[in-house]
Design a protein around this motif. Structure first.
Motif, PDB file in Angstrom:
ATOM      1  N   THR A  16      20.793 -13.980   0.566  1.00 52.79           N
ATOM      2  CA  THR A  16      21.268 -14.337   1.903  1.00 52.79           C
ATOM      3  C   THR A  16      20.679 -13.388   2.942  1.00 52.79           C
ATOM      4  O   THR A  16      20.581 -12.178   2.710  1.00 52.79           O
ATOM      5  CB  THR A  16      22.801 -14.279   1.982  1.00 52.79           C
ATOM      6  N   VAL A  28      22.367 -22.666   5.931  1.00 53.52           N
ATOM      7  CA  VAL A  28      21.044 -22.976   6.475  1.00 53.52           C
ATOM      8  C   VAL A  28      20.009 -22.678   5.400  1.00 53.52           C
ATOM      9  O   VAL A  28      20.001 -21.589   4.824  1.00 53.52           O
ATOM     10  CB  VAL A  28      20.738 -22.145   7.736  1.00 53.52           C
ATOM     11  N   LEU A  30      16.064 -22.240   5.023  1.00 55.03           N
ATOM     12  CA  LEU A  30      14.849 -22.042   5.800  1.00 55.03           C
ATOM     13  C   LEU A  30      13.643 -22.381   4.942  1.00 55.03           C
ATOM     14  O   LEU A  30      13.454 -21.838   3.853  1.00 55.03           O
ATOM     15  CB  LEU A  30      14.772 -20.604   6.297  1.00 55.03           C
ATOM     16  N   GLY A  55      16.024 -16.790  10.602  1.00 54.65           N
ATOM     17  CA  GLY A  55      17.113 -16.841   9.637  1.00 54.65           C
ATOM     18  C   GLY A  55      18.162 -15.781   9.901  1.00 54.65           C
ATOM     19  O   GLY A  55      19.373 -16.053   9.811  1.00 54.65           O
ATOM     20  N   ALA A  59      22.061 -16.326  10.846  1.00 56.93           N
ATOM     21  CA  ALA A  59      23.099 -15.703  10.010  1.00 56.93           C
ATOM     22  C   ALA A  59      24.070 -14.897  10.848  1.00 56.93           C
ATOM     23  O   ALA A  59      25.293 -14.940  10.624  1.00 56.93           O
ATOM     24  CB  ALA A  59      22.442 -14.834   8.944  1.00 56.93           C
ATOM     25  N   ALA A  69      22.609 -18.039   5.084  1.00 57.46           N
ATOM     26  CA  ALA A  69      21.236 -18.478   5.333  1.00 57.46           C
ATOM     27  C   ALA A  69      20.347 -18.002   4.193  1.00 57.46           C
ATOM     28  O   ALA A  69      20.355 -16.818   3.844  1.00 57.46           O
ATOM     29  CB  ALA A  69      20.730 -17.935   6.665  1.00 57.46           C
TER      30      ALA A  69
END
Length: 251
Positions: A16, A28, A30, A55, A59, A69
């Protein structure tokens, strides 16, 4: 001597980005860029810092709401024609999110070839939104099947493209957005005037726009007026919405 079998490659999720929430209520994914054709393994050294920065921003913004993320690490660098490796890896990543976190909404945020992967994988049942930044799309050919858009029905979709992009034709993303809009009213597209493929001149604005859109889609936050207008406007107005200089600074 027996020939050893080639090990099967697998995609994976990065750790993360930013502080991990105590309880995850939205994710999310990416999706970085790639090559049109390549069976080489992606190098983490090639991963643009801008993707990580985006990202981390998402986050931070969504931490209180339980946002996680993750970067998706592909099996191969290339899309590779009908194999569509990057899209399959994006779908695998959404499956992995469901396995890890359960029934939480997912936003796919892709750049360049990763944006094409995000659009293609947008039909996954966990996905509720897609952001495609400077999407690389194939040239249209009357003999070839056009890029699909029906999988985007029921998802909120944002496309962002620089008008001076010489690597990924912005006209192709406009045409795709036009087809998608006919099947799904929740599609908008912003044009970044005079910027190129990397969107370096308006990076802060593109990040702010993405944040606005993703937080609205995942957590129901109020969308900015430009995004509301772009979603509501009929084509082509809502698909050629100019991204204003300083977007996000006055909110």
């Amino acid at each position: 001597m027996a020939q050893q079998a080639t090990p099967v490659r697998s995609a994976r999720l990065g750790r993360t980005l930013g502080p991990e929430p105590a309880a995850v209520s939205g994710v999310v994914l990416l999706l970085p860029g790639g090559d049109e054709t390549s069976l080489r393994r992606p190098s983490s050294m090639r991963l643009p810092s801008a993707v990580r920065a985006l990202g981390r921003r998402l986050a931070r913004s969504g931490h209180a709401d339980g946002l996680a993320a993750h970067l998706v690490h592909y099996r191969y660098r290339g899309w590779n024609g009908s194999e569509a490796h990057l899209a399959h890896d994006a779908t695998w990543a959404a499956d992995e999110i469901v396995r890890r976190y359960g029934d939480v909404p997912v936003s796919l945020v892709g750049v360049d070839m990763g944006a094409r992967a995000a659009l293609r994988a947008g039909g996954h049942e966990a996905v509720n939104s897609v952001v495609a930044v400077a999407p690389w799309l194939p040239e249209e050919d009357v003999a070839a099947t056009p890029e699909p858009v029906k999988q985007l029905v029921g998802r909120r979709v944002l496309i962002v493209h620089g008008t001076n992009d010489e690597q990924a034709d912005p006209e192709l993303s406009f045409r795709l957005a036009s087809r998608a809009k006919k099947a799904n009213r929740e599609v908008c597209r912003f044009e970044v005037h005079s910027d190129g493929h990397g969107l370096h001149q308006y990076r802060a604005e593109v990040q702010a726009l993405t944040e606005d859109f993703v937080m609205g889609a995942l957590f129901g936050r109020a969308l900015s007026r430009p995004v509301q207008d772009a979603l509501a406007a009929p084509p082509p107005l809502g698909l050629r919405m100019p991204l204003a200089s300083g977007f996000g600074r006055r909110r």
